[in-house]
Design a protein around this motif. Sequence first.
Motif, PDB file in Angstrom:
ATOM      1  N   LYS A  28       0.822  -1.209   0.000  1.00  0.00           N
ATOM      2  CA  LYS A  28       0.000   0.000   0.000  1.00  0.00           C
ATOM      3  C   LYS A  28       0.854   1.256   0.000  1.00  0.00           C
ATOM      4  O   LYS A  28       1.899   1.312   0.618  1.00  0.00           O
ATOM      5  CB  LYS A  28      -0.896  -0.003   1.241  1.00  0.00           C
ATOM      6  N   THR A  29       0.381   2.281  -0.702  1.00  0.00           N
ATOM      7  CA  THR A  29       0.998   3.596  -0.635  1.00  0.00           C
ATOM      8  C   THR A  29       0.069   4.513   0.133  1.00  0.00           C
ATOM      9  O   THR A  29      -1.060   4.755  -0.290  1.00  0.00           O
ATOM     10  CB  THR A  29       1.235   4.176  -2.044  1.00  0.00           C
ATOM     11  N   PRO A  30       0.490   5.014   1.298  1.00  0.00           N
ATOM     12  CA  PRO A  30      -0.412   5.825   2.116  1.00  0.00           C
ATOM     13  C   PRO A  30      -0.774   7.134   1.437  1.00  0.00           C
ATOM     14  O   PRO A  30       0.036   7.752   0.759  1.00  0.00           O
ATOM     15  CB  PRO A  30       0.400   6.073   3.390  1.00  0.00           C
ATOM     16  N   ARG A 198      13.566  -5.769  20.035  1.00  0.00           N
ATOM     17  CA  ARG A 198      12.571  -4.740  19.714  1.00  0.00           C
ATOM     18  C   ARG A 198      12.141  -4.834  18.247  1.00  0.00           C
ATOM     19  O   ARG A 198      10.957  -4.696  17.919  1.00  0.00           O
ATOM     20  CB  ARG A 198      13.140  -3.352  20.032  1.00  0.00           C
ATOM     21  N   LEU A 199      13.106  -5.074  17.366  1.00  0.00           N
ATOM     22  CA  LEU A 199      12.786  -5.228  15.945  1.00  0.00           C
ATOM     23  C   LEU A 199      11.852  -6.415  15.738  1.00  0.00           C
ATOM     24  O   LEU A 199      10.841  -6.316  15.032  1.00  0.00           O
ATOM     25  CB  LEU A 199      14.072  -5.411  15.139  1.00  0.00           C
ATOM     26  N   ARG A 200      12.185  -7.539  16.340  1.00  0.00           N
ATOM     27  CA  ARG A 200      11.355  -8.731  16.176  1.00  0.00           C
ATOM     28  C   ARG A 200       9.955  -8.514  16.740  1.00  0.00           C
ATOM     29  O   ARG A 200       8.959  -8.964  16.156  1.00  0.00           O
ATOM     30  CB  ARG A 200      12.025  -9.926  16.861  1.00  0.00           C
ATOM     31  N   GLN A 201       9.854  -7.816  17.866  1.00  0.00           N
ATOM     32  CA  GLN A 201       8.550  -7.615  18.499  1.00  0.00           C
ATOM     33  C   GLN A 201       7.611  -6.807  17.607  1.00  0.00           C
ATOM     34  O   GLN A 201       6.436  -7.157  17.448  1.00  0.00           O
ATOM     35  CB  GLN A 201       8.749  -6.931  19.860  1.00  0.00           C
ATOM     36  N   VAL A 202       8.115  -5.725  17.002  1.00  0.00           N
ATOM     37  CA  VAL A 202       7.265  -4.920  16.116  1.00  0.00           C
ATOM     38  C   VAL A 202       6.979  -5.666  14.814  1.00  0.00           C
ATOM     39  O   VAL A 202       5.852  -5.652  14.303  1.00  0.00           O
ATOM     40  CB  VAL A 202       7.914  -3.553  15.841  1.00  0.00           C
ATOM     41  N   HIS A 203       7.984  -6.336  14.285  1.00  0.00           N
ATOM     42  CA  HIS A 203       7.783  -7.104  13.051  1.00  0.00           C
ATOM     43  C   HIS A 203       6.711  -8.170  13.242  1.00  0.00           C
ATOM     44  O   HIS A 203       5.803  -8.320  12.406  1.00  0.00           O
ATOM     45  CB  HIS A 203       9.096  -7.763  12.625  1.00  0.00           C
ATOM     46  N   ASP A 204       6.771  -8.906  14.334  1.00  0.00           N
ATOM     47  CA  ASP A 204       5.806  -9.987  14.561  1.00  0.00           C
ATOM     48  C   ASP A 204       4.402  -9.441  14.811  1.00  0.00           C
ATOM     49  O   ASP A 204       3.407 -10.074  14.438  1.00  0.00           O
ATOM     50  CB  ASP A 204       6.253 -10.847  15.750  1.00  0.00           C
ATOM     51  N   ALA A 205       4.316  -8.276  15.446  1.00  0.00           N
ATOM     52  CA  ALA A 205       3.009  -7.665  15.667  1.00  0.00           C
ATOM     53  C   ALA A 205       2.362  -7.285  14.334  1.00  0.00           C
ATOM     54  O   ALA A 205       1.176  -7.554  14.090  1.00  0.00           O
ATOM     55  CB  ALA A 205       3.137  -6.442  16.565  1.00  0.00           C
ATOM     56  N   LEU A 206       3.136  -6.665  13.446  1.00  0.00           N
ATOM     57  CA  LEU A 206       2.604  -6.306  12.130  1.00  0.00           C
ATOM     58  C   LEU A 206       2.304  -7.547  11.296  1.00  0.00           C
ATOM     59  O   LEU A 206       1.352  -7.564  10.504  1.00  0.00           O
ATOM     60  CB  LEU A 206       3.597  -5.403  11.398  1.00  0.00           C
ATOM     61  N   ASP A 207       3.099  -8.576  11.487  1.00  0.00           N
ATOM     62  CA  ASP A 207       2.876  -9.807  10.736  1.00  0.00           C
ATOM     63  C   ASP A 207       1.555 -10.463  11.129  1.00  0.00           C
ATOM     64  O   ASP A 207       0.931 -11.153  10.319  1.00  0.00           O
ATOM     65  CB  ASP A 207       4.033 -10.779  10.965  1.00  0.00           C
ATOM     66  N   GLN A 208       1.123 -10.249  12.379  1.00  0.00           N
ATOM     67  CA  GLN A 208      -0.172 -10.763  12.798  1.00  0.00           C
ATOM     68  C   GLN A 208      -1.292 -10.130  11.977  1.00  0.00           C
ATOM     69  O   GLN A 208      -2.246 -10.811  11.567  1.00  0.00           O
ATOM     70  CB  GLN A 208      -0.395 -10.476  14.280  1.00  0.00           C
ATOM     71  N   ILE A 209      -1.172  -8.841  11.716  1.00  0.00           N
ATOM     72  CA  ILE A 209      -2.178  -8.154  10.894  1.00  0.00           C
ATOM     73  C   ILE A 209      -2.147  -8.685   9.464  1.00  0.00           C
ATOM     74  O   ILE A 209      -3.191  -8.873   8.828  1.00  0.00           O
ATOM     75  CB  ILE A 209      -1.943  -6.633  10.931  1.00  0.00           C
ATOM     76  N   ARG A 210      -0.947  -8.936   8.958  1.00  0.00           N
ATOM     77  CA  ARG A 210      -0.833  -9.512   7.611  1.00  0.00           C
ATOM     78  C   ARG A 210      -1.550 -10.860   7.536  1.00  0.00           C
ATOM     79  O   ARG A 210      -2.257 -11.158   6.550  1.00  0.00           O
ATOM     80  CB  ARG A 210       0.643  -9.681   7.245  1.00  0.00           C
ATOM     81  N   LYS A 211      -1.409 -11.671   8.562  1.00  0.00           N
ATOM     82  CA  LYS A 211      -2.057 -12.986   8.569  1.00  0.00           C
ATOM     83  C   LYS A 211      -3.574 -12.857   8.598  1.00  0.00           C
ATOM     84  O   LYS A 211      -4.285 -13.623   7.931  1.00  0.00           O
ATOM     85  CB  LYS A 211      -1.564 -13.793   9.763  1.00  0.00           C
ATOM     86  N   ARG A 291      14.179  -8.331   7.561  1.00  0.00           N
ATOM     87  CA  ARG A 291      12.884  -8.156   8.221  1.00  0.00           C
ATOM     88  C   ARG A 291      12.116  -7.085   7.451  1.00  0.00           C
ATOM     89  O   ARG A 291      12.624  -5.985   7.239  1.00  0.00           O
ATOM     90  CB  ARG A 291      13.077  -7.707   9.668  1.00  0.00           C
ATOM     91  N   LYS A 292      10.884  -7.389   7.059  1.00  0.00           N
ATOM     92  CA  LYS A 292      10.118  -6.409   6.304  1.00  0.00           C
ATOM     93  C   LYS A 292       8.635  -6.512   6.653  1.00  0.00           C
ATOM     94  O   LYS A 292       8.172  -7.508   7.189  1.00  0.00           O
ATOM     95  CB  LYS A 292      10.328  -6.597   4.807  1.00  0.00           C
ATOM     96  N   GLN A 293       7.935  -5.435   6.371  1.00  0.00           N
ATOM     97  CA  GLN A 293       6.489  -5.398   6.554  1.00  0.00           C
ATOM     98  C   GLN A 293       5.860  -4.878   5.264  1.00  0.00           C
ATOM     99  O   GLN A 293       6.441  -4.048   4.573  1.00  0.00           O
ATOM    100  CB  GLN A 293       6.101  -4.545   7.771  1.00  0.00           C
ATOM    101  N   PRO A 294       4.651  -5.348   4.929  1.00  0.00           N
ATOM    102  CA  PRO A 294       4.081  -5.073   3.598  1.00  0.00           C
ATOM    103  C   PRO A 294       3.130  -3.890   3.541  1.00  0.00           C
ATOM    104  O   PRO A 294       2.454  -3.710   2.524  1.00  0.00           O
ATOM    105  CB  PRO A 294       3.307  -6.369   3.303  1.00  0.00           C
ATOM    106  N   PHE A 295       3.068  -3.067   4.581  1.00  0.00           N
ATOM    107  CA  PHE A 295       1.997  -2.080   4.671  1.00  0.00           C
ATOM    108  C   PHE A 295       2.411  -0.673   4.253  1.00  0.00           C
ATOM    109  O   PHE A 295       1.639   0.272   4.402  1.00  0.00           O
ATOM    110  CB  PHE A 295       1.431  -2.055   6.087  1.00  0.00           C
ATOM    111  N   GLY A 296       3.620  -0.500   3.762  1.00  0.00           N
ATOM    112  CA  GLY A 296       4.034   0.819   3.330  1.00  0.00           C
ATOM    113  C   GLY A 296       4.691   1.620   4.433  1.00  0.00           C
ATOM    114  O   GLY A 296       4.987   1.125   5.513  1.00  0.00           O
TER     115      GLY A 296
END
Length: 736
Positions: A28-30, A198-211, A291-296
């Motif tokens: 997504k592009t915000p 800290r990186l893993r904690q935020v990444h995994d939280a966002l990954d939950q939304i992706r799932k 580590r990446k997140q797909p939400f922009g």
Amino acid sequence: MTARFILILRWVVIPTVMALMAPNQQQKTPVMDNSISPVQILPAREPLSSFLVDDENQFSLLSWNILLPSSQDNWWCHKQYAGNVDMDKRQWTFRQQLIQERVLHSAADIVCIQEAHGDTFEDDFGFMKDAGYDHVLHKKFRFRCATFFLREKFTLEQVGHKDRALVTTVRCKQQQTQKKVAHIVNCHLSGGAAPERRLRQVHDALDQIRKWTNALEQNYVKQKNGNRPSPKNIAKAEQALLDYQNAGFIVCGDFNSDGNTAVRKLLVEGSVDPDWHEPQYPDLRLSSKQRKQPFGSFIDAFEMAFGGNVCDGDYGDVDSLTNDARPATYVVPNLASLLLLPISEANGPPRTEFGPQVAQGIAETLNLNDFCETEIDLAFEQVDHDRNGLIDQDEIQKLLVSAYVSTYGQQIKQERKNFFRGFGADEGANGLTKDQFMNRLIALQKDREGERKAFGLARGLGLQKLSKLDMEKAFESIDLDGNGLLDEEEFQTLLETMYVTIYGEEITRHRAEFFEGFQKRIEGDTSKELTRKQFTDRLLELHQELEGGRKGSQLAEVRTDADAQKMIERFTPLLQDALDEVFDKFSSNGATLTQEEVNAFLLKTNGQLGRGGTYRHTSAMFEKKMDQSTEPVELTRDDWYKVFARELAEGKWWQVVYDLEVCGSDLRSHHSNVNSRDRFYQGWLDYIYFQSLVCTSVQDVLTETERSLVYKDGDALPNEWHPSDHLPVAVIFSWN
């Protein structure tokens, strides 16, 4: 260019141009409208509801680390206050009233709390239910996150309990915006020298939304491609998916870090590569993979409002008394300057160059668990085969060969299973025949992934080429019992030889390194042997490799005695004198502390035995000494220093100062004058990042009167008018 204009370029113009130029992607592009409507800065402590222009299209959010309630689990909270604050003002009943007044008066639609207490939560926050809020409380951890939302405005759809992060999805109830969905990550990230956590904690939280979003997409595809597709169900599934794909995102809470962090990079840039390092921890690898997140790209609301990027230079030098400065969210006495000298540019305690995997193999080979004197003496005897009191290179070679076999033991075991796999009960049940063995060697040679292993096997078997005659001779050489079958034990011996062959060059290099360290330290020493003391020093470096604390430009962990010694070297003369003063006060002989004398100190500082870091550290020291001696044990002055080195490494400046002052020492009077900014430590630890929403307003964290009380009068946090060491951050959003 002004800071505001630079931010408009960063957040609006550049992403828009890149989006137009880039090929169509799922990411997504915000859409940001803040370039047209600048972010308004609201006065502190005013009701957020009074600034909502369009109640149906706007909502407000407040995030606050309230400082764990002073129940049994937070008995030490009173130690964080300045000595001039009455004890009754430090108790939970008084603090709870201040929290209740601040939260309810804010009238926020969503309230994200960090450091709630699970056992007393219902009593601590019962007032929120009465005020019309529903909530979700994280079901684990000592410091819990809780997310409240007005039940008349939102309904809860999803909940995820991740590592120090509470992930919720809420849907707006208003008729006009009933399809609007917001994903909220309320987090209290790990503190200290732990950027990779800290990186893993935020990444995994966002990954939950992706799932969650992927599950909706799969349901939509299932409905559309079903045997008897229902238009109604297809439309419903499609709308649910679109709601999540167009949802707003908020990541807020106590990040326990500021500056150019991996968390910020993940949120703003979308990914963190494995070779990227945080400036504070240049030697610490954050992840073995990207580590990446797909939400922009996410936006820091307070950076947009104040034009203050905490990554640019040393933002800690900012004058928080100026109206246009980004306000710090954590303002406490700068006790670190009283207690510790700056971290030296020199390296920390020496470590080996083996790396943790091989170091663990050496430790297992020598049965080293605690690295105590007894274990090290036994290790020396185990390696000194000729009993001449010196360790030579051949003896180190044998040690390293055994260590590599231990290091790759699981791989060797798996290779053995793979080699025998495929032969049924009637065929090769008791081992491999000669033909089966030869077929396996040929198959391994043809497998490109197995070239290195094939080479190792060939070297181990003395094979120049895999001819039939050579392979038959090789079979006979390892068929030790001569029964015409190669069993797993015989092949185990071959595999161990293979792994030693494969890693032979590394073993030779490590052997040289085992000696080179001492040849460099002792000028002119060309000895090829190690004394018992030198061997001991090398094993202690091995211990540091395995268990030593992390080091950073500001923070450093203390996990071993070597780490503790490095911390002690940073003690200021003021702290050293205070520690000696209190030690002498409780010691009857001036040289050691008995268990009774330590208990007297603990009762004075903690009120009772069995709680607190000082109790844990002293108990561990006594237990270790008792395991090694049948005589009564006592703590030395050096042990005493190490207790406080560990406390300081955990960031408990306030506890160290309180404990020493309550025992009669005077530390805080040595602070610089009250108007000096050096008296405070300012941190930008609390954030509200967002995406696919419009930030219309942020709220200042202090009133002008409060700002003067803190920065002019020296009333640092917490105090009698503010119940936490953190200040709340609040934002008003509009739906896109």
